[in-house]
Design a protein around this motif. Structure first.
Motif, PDB file in Angstrom:
ATOM      1  N   GLY A 158       0.814  -1.221   0.000  1.00 27.22           N
ATOM      2  CA  GLY A 158       0.000   0.000   0.000  1.00 27.22           C
ATOM      3  C   GLY A 158       0.841   1.263   0.000  1.00 27.22           C
ATOM      4  O   GLY A 158       0.352   2.340  -0.341  1.00 27.22           O
ATOM      5  N   HIS A 159       2.119   1.112   0.359  1.00 26.82           N
ATOM      6  CA  HIS A 159       2.973   2.302   0.449  1.00 26.82           C
ATOM      7  C   HIS A 159       3.978   2.368  -0.688  1.00 26.82           C
ATOM      8  O   HIS A 159       5.013   3.027  -0.566  1.00 26.82           O
ATOM      9  CB  HIS A 159       3.620   2.365   1.842  1.00 26.82           C
ATOM     10  CG  HIS A 159       2.567   2.388   2.895  1.00 26.82           C
ATOM     11  ND1 HIS A 159       1.791   3.503   3.149  1.00 26.82           N
ATOM     12  CD2 HIS A 159       2.070   1.399   3.678  1.00 26.82           C
ATOM     13  CE1 HIS A 159       0.889   3.208   4.080  1.00 26.82           C
ATOM     14  NE2 HIS A 159       1.031   1.935   4.404  1.00 26.82           N
ATOM     15  N   MET A 160       3.651   1.713  -1.809  1.00 24.70           N
ATOM     16  CA  MET A 160       4.421   1.963  -3.022  1.00 24.70           C
ATOM     17  C   MET A 160       3.943   3.306  -3.566  1.00 24.70           C
ATOM     18  O   MET A 160       2.737   3.561  -3.683  1.00 24.70           O
ATOM     19  CB  MET A 160       4.189   0.857  -4.052  1.00 24.70           C
ATOM     20  CG  MET A 160       4.822  -0.460  -3.615  1.00 24.70           C
ATOM     21  SD  MET A 160       4.964  -1.625  -4.967  1.00 24.70           S
ATOM     22  CE  MET A 160       3.274  -2.118  -5.140  1.00 24.70           C
ATOM     23  N   ARG A 168      -1.026  13.250   1.039  1.00 25.90           N
ATOM     24  CA  ARG A 168      -0.207  12.780   2.164  1.00 25.90           C
ATOM     25  C   ARG A 168      -0.792  11.467   2.685  1.00 25.90           C
ATOM     26  O   ARG A 168      -2.001  11.324   2.839  1.00 25.90           O
ATOM     27  CB  ARG A 168      -0.222  13.853   3.264  1.00 25.90           C
ATOM     28  CG  ARG A 168       0.519  13.485   4.516  1.00 25.90           C
ATOM     29  CD  ARG A 168       2.010  13.590   4.384  1.00 25.90           C
ATOM     30  NE  ARG A 168       2.505  14.956   4.250  1.00 25.90           N
ATOM     31  CZ  ARG A 168       3.792  15.243   3.986  1.00 25.90           C
ATOM     32  NH1 ARG A 168       4.676  14.273   3.808  1.00 25.90           N
ATOM     33  NH2 ARG A 168       4.170  16.491   3.891  1.00 25.90           N
ATOM     34  N   CYS A 169       0.079  10.490   2.937  1.00 26.22           N
ATOM     35  CA  CYS A 169      -0.349   9.173   3.427  1.00 26.22           C
ATOM     36  C   CYS A 169      -0.068   9.074   4.927  1.00 26.22           C
ATOM     37  O   CYS A 169       0.783   9.790   5.458  1.00 26.22           O
ATOM     38  CB  CYS A 169       0.425   8.105   2.654  1.00 26.22           C
ATOM     39  SG  CYS A 169       0.101   6.413   3.178  1.00 26.22           S
ATOM     40  N   ASN A 170      -0.750   8.139   5.600  1.00 25.85           N
ATOM     41  CA  ASN A 170      -0.517   7.906   7.039  1.00 25.85           C
ATOM     42  C   ASN A 170       0.946   7.586   7.342  1.00 25.85           C
ATOM     43  O   ASN A 170       1.427   7.832   8.443  1.00 25.85           O
ATOM     44  CB  ASN A 170      -1.359   6.733   7.541  1.00 25.85           C
ATOM     45  CG  ASN A 170      -2.826   7.072   7.563  1.00 25.85           C
ATOM     46  OD1 ASN A 170      -3.194   8.236   7.705  1.00 25.85           O
ATOM     47  ND2 ASN A 170      -3.672   6.063   7.398  1.00 25.85           N
ATOM     48  N   CYS A 171       1.646   7.013   6.368  1.00 28.70           N
ATOM     49  CA  CYS A 171       3.026   6.571   6.609  1.00 28.70           C
ATOM     50  C   CYS A 171       4.012   7.734   6.599  1.00 28.70           C
ATOM     51  O   CYS A 171       5.182   7.558   6.940  1.00 28.70           O
ATOM     52  CB  CYS A 171       3.434   5.537   5.566  1.00 28.70           C
ATOM     53  SG  CYS A 171       3.792   6.246   3.946  1.00 28.70           S
ATOM     54  N   GLY A 172       3.553   8.925   6.160  1.00 27.85           N
ATOM     55  CA  GLY A 172       4.452  10.075   6.154  1.00 27.85           C
ATOM     56  C   GLY A 172       4.874  10.521   4.763  1.00 27.85           C
ATOM     57  O   GLY A 172       5.331  11.642   4.578  1.00 27.85           O
ATOM     58  N   GLY A 175       1.507  10.259  -1.994  1.00 30.12           N
ATOM     59  CA  GLY A 175       1.225   9.553  -3.244  1.00 30.12           C
ATOM     60  C   GLY A 175       1.358   8.042  -3.202  1.00 30.12           C
ATOM     61  O   GLY A 175       1.529   7.397  -4.244  1.00 30.12           O
ATOM     62  N   CYS A 176       1.255   7.444  -2.000  1.00 25.58           N
ATOM     63  CA  CYS A 176       1.240   5.974  -1.920  1.00 25.58           C
ATOM     64  C   CYS A 176      -0.053   5.451  -2.560  1.00 25.58           C
ATOM     65  O   CYS A 176      -1.080   6.134  -2.529  1.00 25.58           O
ATOM     66  CB  CYS A 176       1.254   5.520  -0.463  1.00 25.58           C
ATOM     67  SG  CYS A 176       2.703   6.046   0.450  1.00 25.58           S
ATOM     68  N   ILE A 177      -0.041   4.199  -3.098  1.00 26.00           N
ATOM     69  CA  ILE A 177      -1.282   3.694  -3.723  1.00 26.00           C
ATOM     70  C   ILE A 177      -2.427   3.577  -2.727  1.00 26.00           C
ATOM     71  O   ILE A 177      -3.572   3.614  -3.122  1.00 26.00           O
ATOM     72  CB  ILE A 177      -1.143   2.349  -4.497  1.00 26.00           C
ATOM     73  CG1 ILE A 177      -0.421   1.299  -3.705  1.00 26.00           C
ATOM     74  CG2 ILE A 177      -0.633   2.551  -5.869  1.00 26.00           C
ATOM     75  CD1 ILE A 177      -0.655  -0.096  -4.274  1.00 26.00           C
TER      76      ILE A 177
END
Ligand SMILES: [Zn+2]
Length: 294
Positions: A158-160, A168-172, A175-177
């Protein structure tokens, strides 16, 4: 399954339900129980121990437990578990203490992939990837039948990143999928397209099939970034198979079939998971018979 055959107890912990069953080395399942998952760390632990105790019998040689979120599987440590407050719980230690059985904890996608690979003996050897599409996007990697953890938590597909200037994604990162192609993202795309709020996924598909351009654009915008991420992964890793699972796995594979897959040097089959919501519990049991980490 004869009484003398060895079995394992599989437990699949989800955000809503917890399942447990006795699973044989063939993947056959007995005494499958499903309950709403208890809130609270100790209530959860008591529930898990009770379910394992209920399902285990004299043939039981071990326990496998799949949990959502990030798991340092080699060390049996839950790092985070989504909405569940179970991070840091020593589940294997508690099972060993109470039931004198060895237990393994893994990410739920790893367990589901073990079951899906077991159901496809023709690809048992080699590299298989699973990408799960639900509220978020997760995944797992299996190499010659054994989970491959990398430094501990590999398979976080999910974080590719597919767009460096994306949301912005939860991971920091941006543009993560997961921000484009998760169930959460599909809900946002439906709302942004002006389609009726709360429209069910199957209705979006139905409308697209009937020629509704807005609905069909929503599906293309949802599945397009996912296709690009898979294309990057398969060029990098050359897997034998990519299994798409999770609550929206079938839907994603359906949406992918609407996207032009132009000829390329690279390719591999992309299939929907076929064991449905039982994959997690079956795979958790089979984990006890599988080879250890690569
Ligand atoms: Zn991310």
């Amino acid at each position: 399954m004869t009484a003398s055959a060895r079995t394992a107890v599989g437990v699949d912990v989800g955000g809503t339900n917890i399942r447990a069953a006795r699973v044989g080395a063939t993947g056959a399942m007995e005494d499958h129980l499903i309950e709403p998952v208890e809130a609270g760390r100790e209530a959860f632990m008591a529930q898990l121990l009770r379910l394992v105790e209920t399902v285990a019998d004299d043939s039981t040689a071990g326990v496998g437990i799949g949990v959502p979120g990030r798991v340092d599987a080699a060390n049996g440590v839950i790092l985070s578990a989504g909405y569940l407050d179970i991070a840091g719980l020593d589940i294997p230690g508690r099972i060993r203490q109470r039931l004198v059985l060895e237990a393994r904890v893994e990410n739920d996608a790893t367990m589901a992939l073990i079951a899906e690979a077991h159901a496809r003996p023709e690809v048992a050897q080699g590299l298989i990837l699973m990408v799960t599409v639900g509220t978020g996007i997760g995944g797992a990697i299996l190499l010659d039948g054994a989970p491959w953890y990398g430094g501990g938590i590999s398979g976080q597909f999910g974080h590719m990143v597919v767009a460096g200037d994306g949301p912005r994604c939860n991971c920091g990162r941006r543009g993560c999928i997961e921000t484009f192609s998760s169930g959460t993202a599909l809900g946002r795309l439906v709302a942004e397209a002006g389609l009726q709020e709360g429209l069910k996924t199957r209705d979006v598909f139905q409308r697209a099939k009937q020629g509704d351009k807005t609905a069909s654009d929503v599906l293309i915008n949802w599945a397009g970034p996912f296709r690009r991420a898979l294309d990057s992964a398969l060029a990098a890793f050359d897997p034998r198979l990519i299994v798409v699972g999770g609550g929206l796995g079938q839907e994603m594979v359906g949406a992918l079939s609407e996207i032009d897959n132009e000829g390329s040097w690279f390719g591999c089959p992309v299939e929907a998971a076929k064991l449905g919501d039982k994959a997690g519990v079956i795979g958790a049991g089979l984990r006890c018979f599988a080879r250890d980490e690569r």
